[in-house]
Scaffold this motif. Structure first.
Motif, PDB file in Angstrom:
ATOM      1  N   ARG A   1       0.632  -1.127   0.040  1.00 51.54           N
ATOM      2  CA  ARG A   1      -0.253  -0.395  -0.039  1.00 51.54           C
ATOM      3  C   ARG A   1       0.384   1.572  -0.169  1.00 51.54           C
ATOM      4  N   LEU A   2       1.844   0.827   0.661  1.00 50.14           N
ATOM      5  CA  LEU A   2       2.393   2.107   0.480  1.00 50.14           C
ATOM      6  C   LEU A   2       3.549   2.758  -1.119  1.00 50.14           C
ATOM      7  N   THR A   3       3.424   4.402  -0.921  1.00 52.65           N
ATOM      8  CA  THR A   3       3.829   4.328  -2.201  1.00 52.65           C
ATOM      9  C   THR A   3       5.501   4.599  -2.171  1.00 52.65           C
ATOM     10  N   GLU A   4       5.858   5.035  -2.945  1.00 52.74           N
ATOM     11  CA  GLU A   4       7.485   4.418  -3.084  1.00 52.74           C
ATOM     12  C   GLU A   4       8.508   5.044  -2.596  1.00 52.74           C
ATOM     13  N   ARG A   5       7.905   6.455  -2.808  1.00 50.78           N
ATOM     14  CA  ARG A   5       8.449   7.790  -1.320  1.00 50.78           C
ATOM     15  C   ARG A   5       9.033   7.258  -0.217  1.00 50.78           C
ATOM     16  N   GLU A   6       7.115   6.943   0.493  1.00 42.90           N
ATOM     17  CA  GLU A   6       7.110   6.548   1.627  1.00 42.90           C
ATOM     18  C   GLU A   6       8.238   5.137   2.137  1.00 42.90           C
ATOM     19  N   ARG A   7       8.023   4.101   1.405  1.00 40.05           N
ATOM     20  CA  ARG A   7       9.159   3.362   1.070  1.00 40.05           C
ATOM     21  C   ARG A   7      10.390   3.387   1.663  1.00 40.05           C
ATOM     22  N   GLU A   8      10.920   4.851   0.792  1.00 40.41           N
ATOM     23  CA  GLU A   8      11.824   5.062   1.407  1.00 40.41           C
ATOM     24  C   GLU A   8      11.757   5.744   2.649  1.00 40.41           C
ATOM     25  N   VAL A   9      11.672   6.685   2.947  1.00 45.27           N
ATOM     26  CA  VAL A   9      11.022   6.981   4.465  1.00 45.27           C
ATOM     27  C   VAL A   9      11.524   5.700   5.015  1.00 45.27           C
ATOM     28  N   LEU A  10      10.798   4.568   4.913  1.00 45.83           N
ATOM     29  CA  LEU A  10      10.330   3.616   5.888  1.00 45.83           C
ATOM     30  C   LEU A  10      11.876   3.223   5.758  1.00 45.83           C
ATOM     31  N   ALA A  11      12.831   3.087   5.002  1.00 46.58           N
ATOM     32  CA  ALA A  11      13.827   2.386   4.738  1.00 46.58           C
ATOM     33  C   ALA A  11      14.967   3.010   6.069  1.00 46.58           C
ATOM     34  N   GLY A  12      14.475   4.275   5.419  1.00 45.77           N
ATOM     35  CA  GLY A  12      15.673   5.056   6.581  1.00 45.77           C
ATOM     36  C   GLY A  12      14.784   5.340   7.878  1.00 45.77           C
ATOM     37  N   LEU A  13      13.556   4.877   8.476  1.00 49.61           N
ATOM     38  CA  LEU A  13      13.201   5.052   9.495  1.00 49.61           C
ATOM     39  C   LEU A  13      13.965   3.029  10.132  1.00 49.61           C
ATOM     40  N   GLY A  14      13.889   2.529   9.097  1.00 51.40           N
ATOM     41  CA  GLY A  14      14.326   1.098  10.103  1.00 51.40           C
ATOM     42  C   GLY A  14      15.691   1.136   9.822  1.00 51.40           C
ATOM     43  N   ALA A  15      16.356   1.874   9.225  1.00 50.81           N
ATOM     44  CA  ALA A  15      18.715   2.340   9.570  1.00 50.81           C
ATOM     45  C   ALA A  15      18.044   3.193  10.739  1.00 50.81           C
ATOM     46  N   GLY A  16      16.958   3.644  11.606  1.00 51.61           N
ATOM     47  CA  GLY A  16      17.671   4.296  12.840  1.00 51.61           C
ATOM     48  C   GLY A  16      17.390   5.564  12.425  1.00 51.61           C
ATOM     49  N   LEU A  17      17.313   6.256  11.486  1.00 56.16           N
ATOM     50  CA  LEU A  17      16.932   7.779  10.843  1.00 56.16           C
ATOM     51  C   LEU A  17      16.371   8.851  11.526  1.00 56.16           C
ATOM     52  N   SER A  18      16.971   9.839  12.096  1.00 58.69           N
ATOM     53  CA  SER A  18      15.775  10.641  12.020  1.00 58.69           C
ATOM     54  C   SER A  18      14.744  11.363  11.442  1.00 58.69           C
ATOM     55  N   ASN A  19      13.887  11.975  11.367  1.00 56.57           N
ATOM     56  CA  ASN A  19      13.491  12.631  10.527  1.00 56.57           C
ATOM     57  C   ASN A  19      14.385  13.213   9.355  1.00 56.57           C
TER      58      ASN A  19
ATOM     59  N   SER B   1       8.839  -3.265  10.828  1.00 53.27           N
ATOM     60  CA  SER B   1       8.032  -3.810   9.476  1.00 53.27           C
ATOM     61  C   SER B   1       9.073  -3.575   8.361  1.00 53.27           C
ATOM     62  N   ALA B   2       9.996  -2.741   8.308  1.00 49.25           N
ATOM     63  CA  ALA B   2      10.694  -2.498   7.494  1.00 49.25           C
ATOM     64  C   ALA B   2      12.074  -3.134   7.577  1.00 49.25           C
ATOM     65  N   TYR B   3      12.218  -4.055   8.315  1.00 46.40           N
ATOM     66  CA  TYR B   3      13.378  -5.192   8.869  1.00 46.40           C
ATOM     67  C   TYR B   3      12.779  -6.070   8.184  1.00 46.40           C
ATOM     68  N   GLU B   4      11.503  -6.413   8.941  1.00 46.39           N
ATOM     69  CA  GLU B   4      11.063  -8.211   8.195  1.00 46.39           C
ATOM     70  C   GLU B   4      11.073  -8.179   6.602  1.00 46.39           C
TER      71      GLU B   4
ATOM     72  N   PRO C   1      21.304  -6.498   7.628  1.00 42.75           N
ATOM     73  CA  PRO C   1      20.477  -6.361   9.152  1.00 42.75           C
ATOM     74  C   PRO C   1      22.269  -5.852   9.150  1.00 42.75           C
ATOM     75  N   GLY C   2      22.416  -5.736  10.194  1.00 46.51           N
ATOM     76  CA  GLY C   2      23.864  -5.323  10.993  1.00 46.51           C
ATOM     77  C   GLY C   2      23.841  -4.022  11.164  1.00 46.51           C
TER      78      GLY C   2
END
Length: 103
Positions: A37-55, A91-94, A100-101
């Motif tokens: 359901r996520l847009t491409e941009r939302e996936r990119e933001v989610l990847a950033g969240l998964g990497a532990g990045l701040s907004n 969710s991003a990690y899964e 990983p790492g």
């Protein structure tokens, strides 16, 4: 189910447990369905969240303003049906959006 003050509904702990178990089983069987359901941009933001990045860090990397990232995060949380950034990051990690790492 019983009515409670304010017009809400009460689920017994037994019923609530069954509902939660069913939701977990469904999520386990279809772990990536909600990501569709996520847009491409939302996936990119989610990847950033998964990497532990701040907004702010996500905004910098994606050349966005921080308010836009916040809007994407809010939309993602709703689409994924998760409560917070931590659950979204999981969710991003899964989903394999985050390798990983250490970052």
């Amino acid at each position: 189910m019983q009515a409670v003050g304010g017009g809400g509904a009460y689920l017994s702990p037994r019923v609530a447990g069954r509902v939660i178990a069913a939701m977990r089983a469904h999520r386990a069987a279809h772990p990536h369905r909600s990501l569709e359901r996520l847009t491409e941009r939302e996936r990119e933001v989610l990847a950033g969240l998964g990497a532990g990045l701040s907004n702010a860090e996500i905004a910098s990397r994606l050349h966005l303003v921080e308010g836009t990232v916040k809007a994407h995060v809010s939309a993602m949380l709703a689409k994924l049906g998760v409560r917070d950034r931590v659950e979204a990051a999981i969710s991003a990690y899964e989903a394999g959006l985050v390798p990983p790492g250490p970052r």
